[in-house]
Design a protein around this motif. Structure first.
Motif, PDB file in Angstrom:
ATOM      1  N   VAL A 157      63.069  28.795  15.365  1.00 23.55           N
ATOM      2  CA  VAL A 157      63.281  28.389  17.062  1.00 23.55           C
ATOM      3  C   VAL A 157      62.138  28.592  17.699  1.00 23.55           C
ATOM      4  O   VAL A 157      61.430  27.800  18.512  1.00 23.55           O
ATOM      5  CB  VAL A 157      64.395  29.189  17.584  1.00 23.55           C
ATOM      6  CG1 VAL A 157      64.679  28.735  18.935  1.00 23.55           C
ATOM      7  CG2 VAL A 157      65.691  28.968  16.721  1.00 23.55           C
ATOM      8  N   LEU A 158      61.466  29.864  17.538  1.00 22.47           N
ATOM      9  CA  LEU A 158      60.192  30.411  18.152  1.00 22.47           C
ATOM     10  C   LEU A 158      58.988  29.071  17.926  1.00 22.47           C
ATOM     11  O   LEU A 158      58.467  28.882  18.932  1.00 22.47           O
ATOM     12  CB  LEU A 158      59.918  31.697  17.806  1.00 22.47           C
ATOM     13  CG  LEU A 158      58.872  32.311  18.790  1.00 22.47           C
ATOM     14  CD1 LEU A 158      58.920  32.506  20.231  1.00 22.47           C
ATOM     15  CD2 LEU A 158      58.464  33.595  18.039  1.00 22.47           C
ATOM     16  N   ALA A 159      58.919  28.919  16.837  1.00 21.48           N
ATOM     17  CA  ALA A 159      57.939  27.962  16.275  1.00 21.48           C
ATOM     18  C   ALA A 159      57.983  26.526  17.155  1.00 21.48           C
ATOM     19  O   ALA A 159      57.229  25.966  17.707  1.00 21.48           O
ATOM     20  CB  ALA A 159      57.817  27.955  15.064  1.00 21.48           C
TER      21      ALA A 159
ATOM     22  N   TRP B 224      54.505  27.729  28.230  1.00 17.01           N
ATOM     23  CA  TRP B 224      55.391  28.883  28.523  1.00 17.01           C
ATOM     24  C   TRP B 224      54.961  29.875  29.778  1.00 17.01           C
ATOM     25  O   TRP B 224      56.156  30.651  30.112  1.00 17.01           O
ATOM     26  CB  TRP B 224      55.573  29.474  27.485  1.00 17.01           C
ATOM     27  CG  TRP B 224      56.467  28.893  26.304  1.00 17.01           C
ATOM     28  CD1 TRP B 224      55.996  27.650  25.375  1.00 17.01           C
ATOM     29  CD2 TRP B 224      58.095  28.419  26.317  1.00 17.01           C
ATOM     30  NE1 TRP B 224      57.198  27.267  24.865  1.00 17.01           N
ATOM     31  CE2 TRP B 224      58.150  27.384  25.638  1.00 17.01           C
ATOM     32  CE3 TRP B 224      58.797  28.973  27.182  1.00 17.01           C
ATOM     33  CZ2 TRP B 224      59.376  27.141  25.182  1.00 17.01           C
ATOM     34  CZ3 TRP B 224      60.184  28.534  27.114  1.00 17.01           C
ATOM     35  CH2 TRP B 224      60.537  27.644  26.266  1.00 17.01           C
ATOM     36  N   PRO B 225      53.904  30.275  30.221  1.00 12.15           N
ATOM     37  CA  PRO B 225      53.438  31.146  31.135  1.00 12.15           C
ATOM     38  C   PRO B 225      54.398  30.834  32.365  1.00 12.15           C
ATOM     39  O   PRO B 225      54.306  29.785  32.916  1.00 12.15           O
ATOM     40  CB  PRO B 225      52.246  31.085  31.303  1.00 12.15           C
ATOM     41  CG  PRO B 225      51.529  30.678  30.071  1.00 12.15           C
ATOM     42  CD  PRO B 225      52.669  29.849  29.567  1.00 12.15           C
TER      43      PRO B 225
ATOM     44  N   GLY C  67      58.931  37.023  20.966  1.00 11.53           N
ATOM     45  CA  GLY C  67      57.885  36.156  20.737  1.00 11.53           C
ATOM     46  C   GLY C  67      57.868  35.249  22.042  1.00 11.53           C
ATOM     47  O   GLY C  67      56.834  34.795  22.371  1.00 11.53           O
ATOM     48  N   LEU C  68      58.962  34.937  22.800  1.00 14.62           N
ATOM     49  CA  LEU C  68      58.983  34.190  23.769  1.00 14.62           C
ATOM     50  C   LEU C  68      57.963  34.983  25.047  1.00 14.62           C
ATOM     51  O   LEU C  68      57.189  34.390  25.518  1.00 14.62           O
ATOM     52  CB  LEU C  68      60.092  33.694  24.472  1.00 14.62           C
ATOM     53  CG  LEU C  68      60.888  32.702  23.563  1.00 14.62           C
ATOM     54  CD1 LEU C  68      62.633  32.512  24.156  1.00 14.62           C
ATOM     55  CD2 LEU C  68      60.348  31.281  23.613  1.00 14.62           C
TER      56      LEU C  68
ATOM     57  N   ALA D 257      56.785  33.909  28.623  1.00  9.66           N
ATOM     58  CA  ALA D 257      57.874  33.437  29.128  1.00  9.66           C
ATOM     59  C   ALA D 257      58.592  34.744  29.968  1.00  9.66           C
ATOM     60  O   ALA D 257      58.360  35.772  29.421  1.00  9.66           O
ATOM     61  CB  ALA D 257      58.867  32.757  28.185  1.00  9.66           C
ATOM     62  N   ASN D 258      59.444  34.242  31.000  1.00 11.97           N
ATOM     63  CA  ASN D 258      60.288  35.557  31.454  1.00 11.97           C
ATOM     64  C   ASN D 258      61.538  35.289  30.800  1.00 11.97           C
ATOM     65  O   ASN D 258      62.232  34.279  30.900  1.00 11.97           O
ATOM     66  CB  ASN D 258      60.341  35.466  32.925  1.00 11.97           C
ATOM     67  CG  ASN D 258      59.114  35.379  33.638  1.00 11.97           C
ATOM     68  OD1 ASN D 258      58.152  36.435  33.434  1.00 11.97           O
ATOM     69  ND2 ASN D 258      58.763  34.874  34.665  1.00 11.97           N
TER      70      ASN D 258
END
Length: 258
Positions: free
Chosen positions: A114-116, A124-125, A144-145, A150-151
């Motif tokens: 999922v992360l990949a 994502w920032p 990972g996120l 990501a928040n």
């Protein structure tokens, strides 16, 4: 063949095993209950419009979230405000049953997959991600996120607890005596729930085939002292049944699986 899934999920696997010629024996070793802090889930669901993504890692989570949305007077389609990701096809199907479009389903049905897949799908920032899940779960995905910028809000949607059905001692004795020749596990929680019963009613020798739906579940089995014989290439119920059938055909030193 032993089916250890929670009672509400056992039927699908039992049906698939029966269609493949096996004789399923159901022993639900876990039960699902409300999350320890339901108010956190409620607050997150009321604030769905503030999230960019919602990531689901099980069909149980989908059911728990949809149920709670209903309790709050909100439709399941409230999730459509966000981009949705699912860990695998069964989780995606659970969302699609409610008319929800799933943007990301990875090729590998584990958190790393999922992360990949997500890493390639967005910048994502600053993105806000809601990750509803079981009360106890691996930290691979949220960590990972966050590393991507990501928040991430991790919120328990349900909790699992060990279960001990009245037939537990009898079924475990049949496993120990070789009358049930294989046990299937579809999550680490089913492994842990079964290990509790095996340690109480079984023994040190494991005379049955251990079949795990994927590598995370297999690792949990090994940590509990069970040898793992079958892990499918596709981490789905269908893949698990196919892998067991292939194992039976190969023989692998055993006369069959029932």
């Amino acid at each position: 063949m032993l089916v250890t899934r929670a009672e509400h999920q056992a039927e699908a696997l039992s049906r698939a095993l029966a269609a493949a010629g096996a004789e399923p024996v159901e022993l639900p070793v876990i039960r699902l209950g409300p999350p320890p802090e339901p108010e956190r889930l409620d607050a997150a669901l009321r604030a769905l419009a503030t999230y960019d993504w919602v990531v689901f890692t099980s069909s149980n989570t989908v059911r728990a979230v949809v149920r709670r949305l209903g309790g709050l007077g909100l439709p399941a389609t409230a999730l459509a405000r966000c981009r949705l990701a699912a860990i695998g096809p069964a989780t995606a199907a659970a969302l699609q049953e409610h008319g929800l479009a799933v943007e990301v389903v990875p090729d590998e049905y584990v958190a790393e997959g999922v992360l990949a897949a997500l890493a390639e799908r967005d910048t994502w920032p600053g993105r806000r991600v809601l990750l509803p899940r079981a009360a106890r779960a691996r930290e691979t995905l949220p960590e990972g996120l966050r590393a991507l910028g990501a928040n991430v809000d991790v919120v328990a949607a349900y909790a699992t607890a060990p279960a001990e059905p009245p037939q537990a001692a009898t079924v475990v004795a049949e496993l120990a005596g070789g009358r049930i020749q294989a046990a299937t596990f579809t999550s680490p929680s089913t492994v842990h729930g079964f290990a509790r019963l095996w340690n109480r009613h079984g023994g040190s020798h494991v005379p049955f085939v251990v079949a795990c739906i994927g590598p995370v579940t297999a690792s949990a089995a090994q940590e509990c002292g069970f040898p793992v014989h079958v892990v499918p290439k596709r981490y789905t119920v269908a893949g698990l049944v196919e892998a067991l059938a292939a194992y039976r055909v190969k023989g692998a030193g055993r006369s069959g699986i029932s």
